[in-house]
Design a protein around this motif. Structure first.
Motif, short mmCIF file in Angstrom:
data_model
loop_
_atom_site.label_atom_id
_atom_site.label_comp_id
_atom_site.label_asym_id
_atom_site.label_seq_id
_atom_site.Cartn_x
_atom_site.Cartn_y
_atom_site.Cartn_z
N THR A 118 1.19 -1.38 0.10
CA THR A 118 -0.11 -0.14 -0.58
C THR A 118 0.89 0.89 0.00
OG1 THR A 118 -1.75 -0.92 1.23
CG2 THR A 118 -1.63 1.67 1.45
N THR A 119 1.98 1.43 0.77
CA THR A 119 2.70 2.33 0.78
C THR A 119 3.27 2.77 -0.55
OG1 THR A 119 3.03 2.33 2.89
CG2 THR A 119 4.51 3.70 1.66
N CYS A 120 3.63 1.63 -1.45
CA CYS A 120 4.38 1.43 -2.91
C CYS A 120 3.26 2.13 -3.26
CB CYS A 120 4.76 -0.02 -3.16
SG CYS A 120 6.35 -0.47 -2.02
N LEU A 121 2.00 1.30 -3.53
CA LEU A 121 0.74 1.71 -4.38
C LEU A 121 0.99 3.91 -4.73
CD1 LEU A 121 -0.83 1.04 -6.51
CD2 LEU A 121 -2.95 1.69 -4.11
N PHE A 122 1.50 4.29 -3.44
CA PHE A 122 1.22 5.57 -3.06
C PHE A 122 2.19 6.68 -3.61
CE2 PHE A 122 -3.00 4.24 -1.09
CZ PHE A 122 -3.86 5.50 -1.21
N TRP A 123 3.79 5.54 -3.51
CA TRP A 123 4.50 6.30 -3.86
C TRP A 123 4.64 6.60 -5.38
CZ3 TRP A 123 8.18 3.55 -6.85
CH2 TRP A 123 9.29 4.58 -7.09
N ALA A 124 4.35 5.29 -5.70
CA ALA A 124 4.10 5.08 -7.55
C ALA A 124 3.02 6.55 -7.94
CB ALA A 124 3.69 4.15 -7.57
N LYS A 125 1.81 6.24 -7.13
CA LYS A 125 1.38 7.22 -7.67
C LYS A 125 1.93 8.81 -7.53
CE LYS A 125 -3.04 8.19 -6.42
NZ LYS A 125 -3.22 8.31 -7.48
N GLN A 126 2.79 9.20 -7.31
CA GLN A 126 3.44 10.01 -6.54
C GLN A 126 4.29 10.28 -7.67
OE1 GLN A 126 6.37 11.47 -3.48
NE2 GLN A 126 4.78 12.41 -2.54
N GLN A 127 5.03 9.09 -8.28
CA GLN A 127 6.35 8.66 -10.06
C GLN A 127 6.06 9.51 -10.94
OE1 GLN A 127 9.49 9.47 -7.61
NE2 GLN A 127 8.59 9.39 -5.92
N PHE A 128 4.70 7.97 -10.99
CA PHE A 128 4.97 8.12 -12.38
C PHE A 128 2.92 8.82 -12.66
CE2 PHE A 128 7.08 4.97 -10.61
CZ PHE A 128 8.23 4.71 -11.43
N LYS A 161 11.19 -1.37 9.18
CA LYS A 161 9.80 -0.85 9.36
C LYS A 161 9.69 0.65 9.58
CE LYS A 161 6.84 -4.04 8.14
NZ LYS A 161 7.71 -4.26 6.73
N MET A 162 10.13 0.94 10.73
CA MET A 162 9.97 2.55 10.77
C MET A 162 10.57 3.71 9.99
SD MET A 162 12.35 4.32 13.95
CE MET A 162 12.72 6.71 13.50
N GLN A 163 11.18 3.16 9.29
CA GLN A 163 11.19 4.18 7.72
C GLN A 163 9.90 4.21 7.36
OE1 GLN A 163 15.24 2.52 7.23
NE2 GLN A 163 16.17 4.39 7.78
N ILE A 164 9.57 2.74 7.00
CA ILE A 164 8.17 3.09 6.20
C ILE A 164 7.14 3.58 6.56
CG2 ILE A 164 6.48 0.83 4.95
CD1 ILE A 164 9.10 -1.66 5.14
N TRP A 165 6.79 3.30 7.60
CA TRP A 165 5.86 3.94 8.34
C TRP A 165 6.36 5.87 8.24
CZ3 TRP A 165 1.12 2.55 10.33
CH2 TRP A 165 1.02 0.95 10.30
N GLN A 166 6.89 6.04 8.30
CA GLN A 166 7.57 7.39 7.81
C GLN A 166 6.93 7.72 6.74
OE1 GLN A 166 11.77 8.35 9.09
NE2 GLN A 166 11.43 10.44 7.68
N LEU A 167 7.51 7.11 5.69
CA LEU A 167 7.36 7.19 4.43
C LEU A 167 5.52 7.55 3.95
CD1 LEU A 167 8.06 7.53 1.36
CD2 LEU A 167 8.15 4.38 1.28
N ALA A 168 4.89 6.55 5.26
CA ALA A 168 2.88 6.07 4.44
C ALA A 168 3.24 7.64 4.70
CB ALA A 168 2.56 5.31 5.39
N ASP A 169 3.86 8.03 6.22
CA ASP A 169 2.79 9.84 6.84
C ASP A 169 3.87 10.49 6.18
OD1 ASP A 169 2.46 11.30 8.89
OD2 ASP A 169 3.96 11.23 10.20
N GLU A 170 4.87 10.65 5.27
CA GLU A 170 5.42 11.56 4.32
C GLU A 170 4.48 11.52 3.14
OE1 GLU A 170 9.48 10.77 3.29
OE2 GLU A 170 10.07 11.40 5.83
N LEU A 171 3.96 9.95 2.48
CA LEU A 171 2.41 10.36 1.46
C LEU A 171 1.32 10.84 1.53
CD1 LEU A 171 4.26 7.20 0.41
CD2 LEU A 171 4.98 9.70 -0.62
N GLY A 172 1.06 11.02 2.35
CA GLY A 172 -0.28 11.53 3.59
C GLY A 172 -1.20 10.41 3.88
N VAL A 173 -0.71 9.13 4.26
CA VAL A 173 -1.53 7.50 4.31
C VAL A 173 -1.35 7.21 5.68
CG1 VAL A 173 -1.85 7.86 1.27
CG2 VAL A 173 -0.01 6.45 2.48
N PHE A 174 -0.54 7.58 6.48
CA PHE A 174 0.08 7.09 7.50
C PHE A 174 -1.76 6.65 8.23
CE2 PHE A 174 0.16 7.39 11.92
CZ PHE A 174 1.02 6.29 12.16
N ASP A 175 -2.62 7.27 8.65
CA ASP A 175 -4.06 6.86 8.95
C ASP A 175 -4.39 5.17 8.21
OD1 ASP A 175 -3.84 7.76 11.22
OD2 ASP A 175 -5.45 9.96 10.02
#
Length: 223
Positions: free
Chosen positions: A18-28, A166-180
């Motif tokens: 899920t984190t990767c999905l929203f990362w991809a939306k930002q990149q592509f 995993k800590m850094q993955i949570w951070q990335l999700a937060d930066e992408l706006g999808v933490f919750d």
């Protein structure tokens, strides 16, 4: 005319993909998601994946690979096998589905070529290594070359979480706006419980430990 960059995300509805999905939306420019029904015990994960894909507004596809569940013995496909709570020292955990990532990425690549997509995204990583050989960077780079050669088509496999714990993955999700969304609506638990999960399987322990470290770091203002 600017080239439209398209990506296909191998998607399970868990924290990492899920984190990767929203990362991809930002990149592509355009993103699609693909999931596989491989005979997993918890079919709920496919429903969770579809619901998240709808929220992300990306096309979502599910294909059957149930032969995988018939020819391997593991705790994710065998209803009679309990998930080991602790990782054995002398072998991979019994949640290893042999060949899963190789097959998922191969079938995703076949689909991607039919749609003119060159970029594949997967949530594998070896920073929090769980004993899964098909999560290693070496494997991904090898498969990338094999796919390019086997289909005479230029793929690029992206692994944005490869060197993140995993800590850094949570951070990335937060930066992408999808933490919750990631915390409450994904399914990472090996026992099939959405959100924080059962709390005692290896996936839940890893997820919870990373979350605790990230929330502490964020509270201290370091995130």
């Amino acid at each position: 005319m600017k080239e439209v960059k398209k990506a296909l995300v191998v998607f399970s509805g868990g924290q990492d993909s899920t984190t990767c999905l929203f990362w991809a939306k930002q990149q592509f420019d355009e993103v699609e998601a693909i999931s596989f029904d491989y005979g997993q015990k918890h079919q709920l994960e496919l429903q969770v994946a579809e619901a998240i894909a709808v929220k992300a507004n990306v096309p979502f596809h599910v294909y059957k690979l149930d032969l995988l569940g018939q020819i391997t013995s593991n705790a994710l496909t065998n209803a009679d096998m309990e998930v080991e709570e602790d990782k054995p020292a002398d072998r991979p955990p019994n949640t290893l589905v042999e060949g899963r990532n190789m097959l998922f990425l191969t079938y995703a690549a076949v689909y991607a070529k039919s749609k003119g997509i060159h970029h594949l995204v997967t949530g594998v990583g070896q920073a929090d290594y769980s004993g899964y050989p098909d999560c290693r960077d070496e494997f991904i780079r090898s498969l990338n070359q094999t796919l390019n050669l086997s289909m005479d088509y230029p793929y690029e496999i992206h692994t944005p979480l490869m060197w993140k714990n995993k800590m850094q993955i949570w951070q990335l999700a937060d930066e992408l706006g999808v933490f919750d969304l990631v915390r409450n609506e994904t399914l990472t638990c090996y026992n099939g419980i959405v959100g924080d999960g059962c709390g005692h399987c290896p996936a839940c322990k890893l997820r919870r430990n990373g979350l605790g470290h990230y929330l502490k770091d964020r509270k201290l203002g370091n995130g």
